[in-house]
Design an enzyme around this catalytic site. Structure first.
Site, PDB file in Angstrom:
ATOM      1  N   GLY A  95       0.794  -1.233   0.000  1.00 22.43           N
ATOM      2  CA  GLY A  95       0.000   0.000   0.000  1.00 22.43           C
ATOM      3  C   GLY A  95       0.817   1.270   0.000  1.00 22.43           C
ATOM      4  O   GLY A  95       0.263   2.365   0.073  1.00 22.43           O
ATOM      5  N   GLU A 103      -5.506  -4.225  -4.836  1.00 19.50           N
ATOM      6  CA  GLU A 103      -4.472  -5.274  -4.821  1.00 19.50           C
ATOM      7  C   GLU A 103      -4.943  -6.470  -3.997  1.00 19.50           C
ATOM      8  O   GLU A 103      -4.756  -7.627  -4.399  1.00 19.50           O
ATOM      9  CB  GLU A 103      -3.173  -4.716  -4.240  1.00 19.50           C
ATOM     10  CG  GLU A 103      -2.491  -3.715  -5.166  1.00 19.50           C
ATOM     11  CD  GLU A 103      -1.316  -3.005  -4.542  1.00 19.50           C
ATOM     12  OE1 GLU A 103      -0.537  -2.420  -5.309  1.00 19.50           O
ATOM     13  OE2 GLU A 103      -1.162  -3.013  -3.313  1.00 19.50           O
TER      14      GLU A 103
HETATM   15  C1  5RP Z   1       1.340  -0.310  -4.043  1.00 17.37           C
HETATM   16  C2  5RP Z   1       2.137  -1.382  -3.426  1.00 17.37           C
HETATM   17  C3  5RP Z   1       3.476  -1.690  -4.012  1.00 17.37           C
HETATM   18  O1  5RP Z   1       3.493  -3.018  -4.377  1.00 17.37           O
HETATM   19  C4  5RP Z   1       4.522  -1.410  -2.990  1.00 17.37           C
HETATM   20  O2  5RP Z   1       4.406  -0.063  -2.555  1.00 17.37           O
HETATM   21  C5  5RP Z   1       5.929  -1.654  -3.538  1.00 17.37           C
HETATM   22  O3  5RP Z   1       6.257  -0.672  -4.458  1.00 17.37           O
HETATM   23  P1  5RP Z   1       7.626  -0.658  -5.251  1.00 17.37           P
HETATM   24  O4  5RP Z   1       7.607  -1.809  -6.189  1.00 17.37           O
HETATM   25  O5  5RP Z   1       7.586   0.685  -5.955  1.00 17.37           O
HETATM   26  O6  5RP Z   1       8.750  -0.737  -4.252  1.00 17.37           O
HETATM   27  O7  5RP Z   1       1.743  -2.036  -2.484  1.00 17.37           O
HETATM   28  O8  5RP Z   1       0.152  -0.076  -3.343  1.00 17.37           O
END
Ligand code: 5RP
Length: 220
Positions: A95, A103
């Site tokens: 999140g 998600e």
């Molecule tokens: C979005 C998410 C993403 O999966 C999480 O923030 C990881 O992000 P990133 O791949 O940019 O590190 O939960 O709501």
């Protein structure tokens, strides 16, 4: 190797989990953006995707992947998404990008959840990353008080509205030793739409990109 290169390696390794000819679920974030870009080269195997956010929808369409509604897709064979933290049992905090509710829905509707991340996301105990809680706007103060009673330090994500028109409280100060219990407790609070703990439905596979290569953990 940069963190971004590690994310790319994890995304590349996830391609082997594609089920040719089947619709797949696609998450949100910078790691998933690499995965979407790689899907452009696998269009023949991917008839369509279910997207977890408006941002991923735009990117999928730009990659030439049709986006379909979850209601018409049925159970998905695979869901690929990133994470902000994972513990060794593949229970996640998600999140950071604000897409946690959709998600969680797509993860729940999928047989296999493949999580992709750089190795810094693996932690012994969840909670260093502030836990996102999507909340109906009128319940913001009430939910914040309840989260404080649970030991957290909630902070409103300023200037941010989710794809569902809600706000996010980012909850610091937690050491989450029983993620299933905390997920259940926060889910019960009136006004909470979704908590970014993915413990009742953890990932099935965690692919970690690192300088030494890619490492895979599987749920036991
Ligand atoms: C979005 C998410 C993403 O999966 C999480 O923030 C990881 O992000 P990133 O791949 O940019 O590190 O939960 O709501």
């Amino acid at each position: 190797m940069s963190q971004d290169a590690a994310k790319r390696k994890a995304a590349e390794a996830a391609l082997k989990y594609l089920v040719p000819g089947e619709v797949l679920g696609v998450g949100t974030g910078s790691t998933v953006n690499h995965f979407i870009d790689l899907l452009a080269g696998r269009r023949a195997d991917v008839p369509a995707a279910v997207s977890s956010s408006e941002a991923s929808t735009v990117r999928l369409k730009a990659a030439g992947i049709p986006v379909v509604d979850l209601n018409s897709a049925g159970t998905l064979s695979i869901y690929v998404d990133g994470a902000d933290e994972s513990d060794p049992h593949l229970r996640l905090i998600k999140g950071g990008g604000g897409a946690l509710t959709r998600e969680k829905i797509v993860a729940a509707a999928s047989r296999r959840f493949v999580c992709i991340a750089d190795e810094s996301k693996l932690v012994p105990v969840l909670g260093k990353f502030p836990l996102p809680v999507e909340t109906i706007p009128m319940a913001r103060s009430y939910v914040a008080r309840e989260l404080t009673k649970l030991g957290g330090i909630p902070r409103l994500r300023e200037g941010f509205t989710t794809d569902n028109g809600n706000v996010i409280l980012d909850v610091g100060g937690l050491s989450i030793t029983d993620p299933v219990k905390l997920e259940t407790e926060i889910n019960q609070l009136a006004g909470v739409v979704c908590v970014g703990l993915f413990a009742r439905r953890p990932a099935d596979v965690l692919i970690l990109g690192a300088p030494a290569g890619v490492r895979e953990l599987k749920a036991v």
